[in-house]
Design an enzyme around this catalytic site. Structure first.
Site, PDB file in Angstrom:
ATOM      1  N   THR A 197       1.251  -1.647   0.104  1.00  0.00           N
ATOM      2  CA  THR A 197       0.185   0.284   0.052  1.00  0.00           C
ATOM      3  C   THR A 197       0.985   1.356   0.255  1.00  0.00           C
ATOM      4  O   THR A 197       2.083   1.287   0.866  1.00  0.00           O
ATOM      5  CB  THR A 197      -0.775  -0.103   1.813  1.00  0.00           C
ATOM      6  OG1 THR A 197      -1.504   1.283   1.082  1.00  0.00           O
ATOM      7  CG2 THR A 197       0.335  -0.531   2.401  1.00  0.00           C
TER       8      THR A 197
ATOM      9  N   TYR B 222      -1.404  -0.066  10.729  1.00  0.00           N
ATOM     10  CA  TYR B 222      -1.452  -0.803  10.052  1.00  0.00           C
ATOM     11  C   TYR B 222      -0.472  -0.607   8.448  1.00  0.00           C
ATOM     12  O   TYR B 222      -0.212  -1.763   8.605  1.00  0.00           O
ATOM     13  CB  TYR B 222      -3.045   0.013   9.142  1.00  0.00           C
ATOM     14  CG  TYR B 222      -3.031  -0.639   7.408  1.00  0.00           C
ATOM     15  CD1 TYR B 222      -3.000  -1.982   7.166  1.00  0.00           C
ATOM     16  CD2 TYR B 222      -3.438   0.263   6.227  1.00  0.00           C
ATOM     17  CE1 TYR B 222      -3.102  -2.183   5.775  1.00  0.00           C
ATOM     18  CE2 TYR B 222      -3.289  -0.229   5.389  1.00  0.00           C
ATOM     19  CZ  TYR B 222      -2.712  -1.319   4.713  1.00  0.00           C
ATOM     20  OH  TYR B 222      -3.120  -1.640   3.705  1.00  0.00           O
TER      21      TYR B 222
END
Length: 325
Positions: free
Chosen positions: A125, A150
């Site tokens: 990501t 995250y």
């Protein structure tokens, strides 16, 4: 080619499996998924009876089970999508993200190494880069500076993938993508949450001042980029994936409500997320130049298609539009 897709019952994974089976009539796909809250085999109904598709219920946190699956399937490549991915959940329970995203990835890497898997594509990501100011974009050379649990777990998994290339000579490849949107996305994410609440006449929450900026990419274009990396990238490579399509959250939510003919009075500001990154923007020029990839979805058409899908799921409400790329 025979592929193992982890997290294939999720949003991006299910789109990727359908994409591959539709594009390559001689490919086989093994879908390994733990079927957590975000995994839904209904996403794969259209191909579930295909002789080229196999589902295996397994959790990447279980090293013994992962090793068994890699031994039994004898796949040529792994496309690793399985992950805990919601920032809010990582703030509430960071340990779960370490277990799945870090330890789970290392389990998969080790089994892939021991069983001679040819290529390991790790789907990461843009959040691993941290937050941008008002200008500039993330490149593959941008230092990792994750700001949420995250993002930290994904950055850690990226480094494990890199280490298996550097230490063991494994053919690993990493992709870092901007925010995805499209049908089938789990409704805790911004776009489906906004649509589902709007069509039900419920308050539409908006974090803080709504000026956080994200680069939005249709999930189909993400799948085609992964395809390009799988087939044409070099071992050890890293590629950013984005569409140069920046929107701040407030403007995006207002656009969605406008398409649905829902008043902006349904927007309700809520307390901002802890450590909320201000802006992400991807420079995907390396991917375009090296591998010839480019996004094909026009955001206006892709967003209307997505709104129609979620509106129909929630209320049967129709949103007319002409689809185009």
């Amino acid at each position: 080619m025979k592929l193992l897709v982890t997290g294939g019952a999720g949003f991006i994974g299910s789109h990727f499996i359908r994409y591959i089976l539709n594009k390559y009539p001689d490919y086989q796909v093994v879908n390994m998924d733990a079927l957590t809250y975000a995994g839904n085999l209904a996403n794969l109904t259209s191909i579930s009876d295909s002789e080229r598709y196999t589902f295996v219920h397994a959790d990447i946190r279980n090293q013994t089970r992962v090793d068994q699956v890699l031994f039994e399937t004898s796949v040529d490549a792994v496309i690793h999508l399985a992950a805990e991915s919601h920032v809010d959940r990582s703030i509430e329970s960071p340990g779960k993200f370490v277990e799945t995203n870090v330890l789970g990835t290392q389990n998969l890497l080790e089994s892939a190494r021991l069983h001679g898997v040819g290529t390991f594509v790790h789907i990461s990501t843009d959040e691993v880069y941290g937050s941008l100011g008002g200008s500039g974009s993330f490149t593959e050379e941008t230092p990792l500076a994750p700001n949420s649990p995250y993002a930290a777990s994904k950055a850690s998994s990226d480094l494990f993938v890199r280490s298996y290339y550097e230490t063991y000579g494994m053919d690993t490849r990493i992709t870092r993508c901007s925010n995805n949107y499209g049908p089938n996305q789990y409704p805790e994410k911004l776009i489906p949450l906004c649509i589902s609440r709007a069509v039900q006449g419920l308050p539409v929450p908006l974090y803080g001042d709504g000026q956080n900026v994200r680069d939005w990419l249709h999930v189909y274009d993400h799948c085609s980029a992964i395809d390009a990396v799988l087939h044409h990238a070099k071992p050890g490579s890293v590629y950013n994936i984005g569409a140069n399509n920046e929107w701040n959250n407030a403007d995006l939510v207002k656009k969605i409500l406008g398409i649905l003919n829902v008043p902006t009075s349904q927007i309700v500001p809520v307390r901002d997320r802890l450590g909320h990154d201000r802006r992400y923007a991807i420079d995907a020029s390396k991917l375009k130049q090296d591998l010839g990839w480019k996004p094909v979805y026009d955001f206006e058409d892709g967003l209307k298609e997505t709104i129609e899908w979620f509106a129909n799921q929630n209320t049967g409400k129709k949103v007319s539009h002409s689809r185009g790329h």
